[in-house]
Design an enzyme around this catalytic site. Sequence first.
Site, PDB file in Angstrom:
ATOM      1  CG  ASP A  39      -1.956   0.968   1.187  1.00 35.16           C
ATOM      2  OD1 ASP A  39      -2.875   0.896   0.446  1.00 35.16           O
ATOM      3  OD2 ASP A  39      -1.785   1.957   2.232  1.00 35.16           O
TER       4      ASP A  39
ATOM      5  CD  GLU B  98      -2.541   2.809  -3.467  1.00 36.08           C
ATOM      6  OE1 GLU B  98      -3.560   3.375  -3.751  1.00 36.08           O
ATOM      7  OE2 GLU B  98      -1.763   2.818  -2.520  1.00 36.08           O
TER       8      GLU B  98
HETATM    9  C1  ABC Z   1     -11.835   6.934   4.378  1.00 36.14           C
HETATM   10  C2  ABC Z   1     -13.292   6.519   4.224  1.00 36.14           C
HETATM   11  C3  ABC Z   1     -13.880   7.146   2.963  1.00 36.14           C
HETATM   12  C4  ABC Z   1     -13.668   8.611   2.984  1.00 36.14           C
HETATM   13  C5  ABC Z   1     -12.331   9.147   3.274  1.00 36.14           C
HETATM   14  C6  ABC Z   1     -11.985  10.675   3.361  1.00 36.14           C
HETATM   15  O1  ABC Z   1     -11.914   8.353   4.243  1.00 36.14           O
HETATM   16  O2  ABC Z   1     -13.380   5.085   4.339  1.00 36.14           O
HETATM   17  O3  ABC Z   1     -15.139   6.552   2.755  1.00 36.14           O
HETATM   18  O4  ABC Z   1     -14.162   9.223   1.650  1.00 36.14           O
HETATM   19  C7  ABC Z   1      -8.055   3.371   3.200  1.00 36.14           C
HETATM   20  C8  ABC Z   1      -9.445   2.867   3.224  1.00 36.14           C
HETATM   21  C9  ABC Z   1     -10.425   4.266   2.796  1.00 36.14           C
HETATM   22  C10 ABC Z   1     -10.351   5.372   3.781  1.00 36.14           C
HETATM   23  C11 ABC Z   1      -8.740   5.538   3.878  1.00 36.14           C
HETATM   24  C12 ABC Z   1      -8.443   6.861   4.624  1.00 36.14           C
HETATM   25  O5  ABC Z   1      -8.034   4.592   4.202  1.00 36.14           O
HETATM   26  O6  ABC Z   1      -9.403   1.870   2.154  1.00 36.14           O
HETATM   27  O7  ABC Z   1     -11.719   3.660   2.783  1.00 36.14           O
HETATM   28  O8  ABC Z   1     -11.051   6.355   3.293  1.00 36.14           O
HETATM   29  O9  ABC Z   1      -8.927   6.583   6.016  1.00 36.14           O
HETATM   30  C13 ABC Z   1      -4.365   3.317  -0.425  1.00 36.14           C
HETATM   31  C14 ABC Z   1      -5.440   2.120  -0.487  1.00 36.14           C
HETATM   32  C15 ABC Z   1      -6.578   2.613   0.185  1.00 36.14           C
HETATM   33  C16 ABC Z   1      -6.482   2.807   1.748  1.00 36.14           C
HETATM   34  C17 ABC Z   1      -5.172   3.779   1.997  1.00 36.14           C
HETATM   35  C18 ABC Z   1      -4.981   3.909   3.079  1.00 36.14           C
HETATM   36  C19 ABC Z   1      -4.105   3.946   0.836  1.00 36.14           C
HETATM   37  O10 ABC Z   1      -5.675   1.704  -1.638  1.00 36.14           O
HETATM   38  O11 ABC Z   1      -7.825   1.734   0.185  1.00 36.14           O
HETATM   39  O12 ABC Z   1      -7.622   3.840   2.156  1.00 36.14           O
HETATM   40  O13 ABC Z   1      -4.185   2.944   3.872  1.00 36.14           O
HETATM   41  C20 ABC Z   1      -3.802   8.578  -1.906  1.00 36.14           C
HETATM   42  C21 ABC Z   1      -2.617   7.532  -1.797  1.00 36.14           C
HETATM   43  C22 ABC Z   1      -3.186   6.113  -1.991  1.00 36.14           C
HETATM   44  C23 ABC Z   1      -4.320   5.720  -1.179  1.00 36.14           C
HETATM   45  C24 ABC Z   1      -5.402   6.821  -1.591  1.00 36.14           C
HETATM   46  C25 ABC Z   1      -6.806   6.477  -0.809  1.00 36.14           C
HETATM   47  O14 ABC Z   1      -4.881   7.979  -1.282  1.00 36.14           O
HETATM   48  O15 ABC Z   1      -1.709   8.088  -2.624  1.00 36.14           O
HETATM   49  O16 ABC Z   1      -2.027   5.416  -1.841  1.00 36.14           O
HETATM   50  N1  ABC Z   1      -4.921   4.417  -1.550  1.00 36.14           N
HETATM   51  C26 ABC Z   1      -4.474  12.120  -5.817  1.00 36.14           C
HETATM   52  C27 ABC Z   1      -3.200  11.872  -5.172  1.00 36.14           C
HETATM   53  C28 ABC Z   1      -3.370  10.153  -4.548  1.00 36.14           C
HETATM   54  C29 ABC Z   1      -4.238  10.056  -3.752  1.00 36.14           C
HETATM   55  C30 ABC Z   1      -5.653  10.294  -4.354  1.00 36.14           C
HETATM   56  C31 ABC Z   1      -6.592  10.283  -3.429  1.00 36.14           C
HETATM   57  O17 ABC Z   1      -5.354  11.785  -4.919  1.00 36.14           O
HETATM   58  O18 ABC Z   1      -2.146  11.713  -6.191  1.00 36.14           O
HETATM   59  O19 ABC Z   1      -1.961  10.068  -4.125  1.00 36.14           O
HETATM   60  O20 ABC Z   1      -4.262   8.713  -3.334  1.00 36.14           O
HETATM   61  O21 ABC Z   1      -6.637  10.977  -2.525  1.00 36.14           O
HETATM   62  C32 ABC Z   1      -5.973  11.836 -10.815  1.00 36.14           C
HETATM   63  C33 ABC Z   1      -4.356  12.383 -10.481  1.00 36.14           C
HETATM   64  C34 ABC Z   1      -4.059  11.487  -9.239  1.00 36.14           C
HETATM   65  C35 ABC Z   1      -5.031  11.738  -8.148  1.00 36.14           C
HETATM   66  C36 ABC Z   1      -6.595  11.266  -8.725  1.00 36.14           C
HETATM   67  C37 ABC Z   1      -7.513  11.753  -7.471  1.00 36.14           C
HETATM   68  O22 ABC Z   1      -6.927  11.952  -9.690  1.00 36.14           O
HETATM   69  O23 ABC Z   1      -3.560  12.120 -11.626  1.00 36.14           O
HETATM   70  O24 ABC Z   1      -2.663  11.914  -9.117  1.00 36.14           O
HETATM   71  O25 ABC Z   1      -4.534  11.325  -6.901  1.00 36.14           O
HETATM   72  O26 ABC Z   1      -6.295  12.676 -11.798  1.00 36.14           O
END
Ligand code: ABC
Length: 474
Positions: free
Chosen positions: A205, A229
Amino acid sequence: ASADQWRNRSIYQARLLTDRFATPDGSSPPCDTSQRQYCGGTWQGIVKKLDYVQNMGFDAVWISPIVANVEGNTSYGEAYHGYWTQNINALNSHFGTADDLKALSSALHGRGMYLMVDVVVNHMAGTSDPPNFSAFQPFSSQSDFHPECFVVNYDNQTEVEQCWLGDKNVPLVDVNTEDSNIVSTMNSWVSTLVSNFSVDGVRIDTVKHVRKDFWPEFAKSSGVFTIGEVLHNETGYVSAYTQVIDSVLDYPTWFPLVAAFQTTGGNLSALATTVEQAQSSYKNGEFMSGSFLENHDQPRFQSLTQDNALIRNAMTWPFVQDGIPIMYYGQEQSYGGGADPANREALWLSGYVEDKPLVKDVQALNGARKAAISANSNYLTTAVKFLSTGSESTMAVSKPPMLALLTNGGSSSTPSWSIPNAGYQANEELVDVLTCNKLNADGNGGVSVQGSGGSPQVLMPTSSLNKSGGVCSG
Ligand code: ABC
Ligand code: CA
């Protein structure tokens, strides 16, 4: 298992959704995704549903993080997804016991299947701000973590690596992965986890949130295949991580993939261009990367379009590519949940019906890919090529002996593909594995196909299918 051993697998991504995949007693409790609560899926439940996974042709399963998480409710519900670590040395008891996890591992191995476990190094989860550091194990003092600051600017790599994800409600407290004691604890932790549960591969992750030079030792300590990831849309950014772990989830290709097929008239050539970039910039080409259409962090594809033809074309993509096909559970049952948490539906509510068109597509695609691998010993190291088709709403993906004919014309379109240099034998008999309809190459080995209803076609020489039995053989 090593990277090479993983390469010919399909992963059925039950990850995340250990809680949402299957209950241990086969019951079907309600599961309202918007509540973000544990719904009752367990490792024992997965064991009971391995026939369902295997019947679709998958030979690996990827499960949610297994360690003990935050207990009780938060402003974002419970830790049913498993990413809110509190103690890396204890298991998440909602999913079962150590014996249950070992039983899952041996049930998979008994079927010749692999187990992939999701691991989180970057953070532990708090339930207040400031967090209660003493609740964390084994890193229980404030100095084991980076000072509090939340990631805001994703263009600032130091901030991405050293500030915190999450927010003040559920801070994802950023582990000090620069500290040498922490580094060695993490390395021995992953090594022990892999050996205790006979894990075959590890999904890591939040890889981009930890300095790159942390990863080679960690990956090596795991002793198995590692796939990371790195959530970013640029091949240039993501390819750097292919130097430090075995592979990455192919996010750079996912963005144009969704854009290409979510509407008629999406840009197919932008998709092809990204694949070509990835082929030349990832360390192992795209061969080791994870090719996917959906996952637990993104709205399901079937929330973006209802057009069955677009859905079938997009679903075909991961299976006809260079990478390891990964399918997110529920896609085959036409689940259409939007953004997290709606995309995390309980699979038992579908009844696990196998006699369904998308399930059959998946069986055919996995079967055709296996047949291609056995027909061509270089299949897994042959990079896909995009052949000209004579139309902007169609695309031909060549990976001999397979030729995938895709279109985003939609279900009311009548696609055609004209490919003079398809590379088959003169007049060779071919079959579209999605319908089992036969056709012949022309006298020069080219292919000219008139389709219908916007459907994809996946062509294979009849001879290569006969050899392996299975697809379109009866
Ligand atoms: C919780 C709730 C959700 C609520 C949220 C605010 O809080 O459950 O309902 O909406 C885990 C859980 C989630 C939880 C989170 C936070 O923890 O599964 O449900 O959300 O508490 C990994 C996993 C993911 C996991 C975590 C945390 C990490 O796959 O399931 O979440 O252990 C970032 C990270 C990425 C991470 C993701 C969730 O957040 O980098 O590793 N996933 C931009 C950034 C990204 C960022 C993304 C989302 O936003 O560059 O780094 O990801 O915030 C494109 C751009 C991208 C852009 C996207 C959105 O758009 O090119 O760069 O990404 O156009
Ligand atoms: Ca970090």
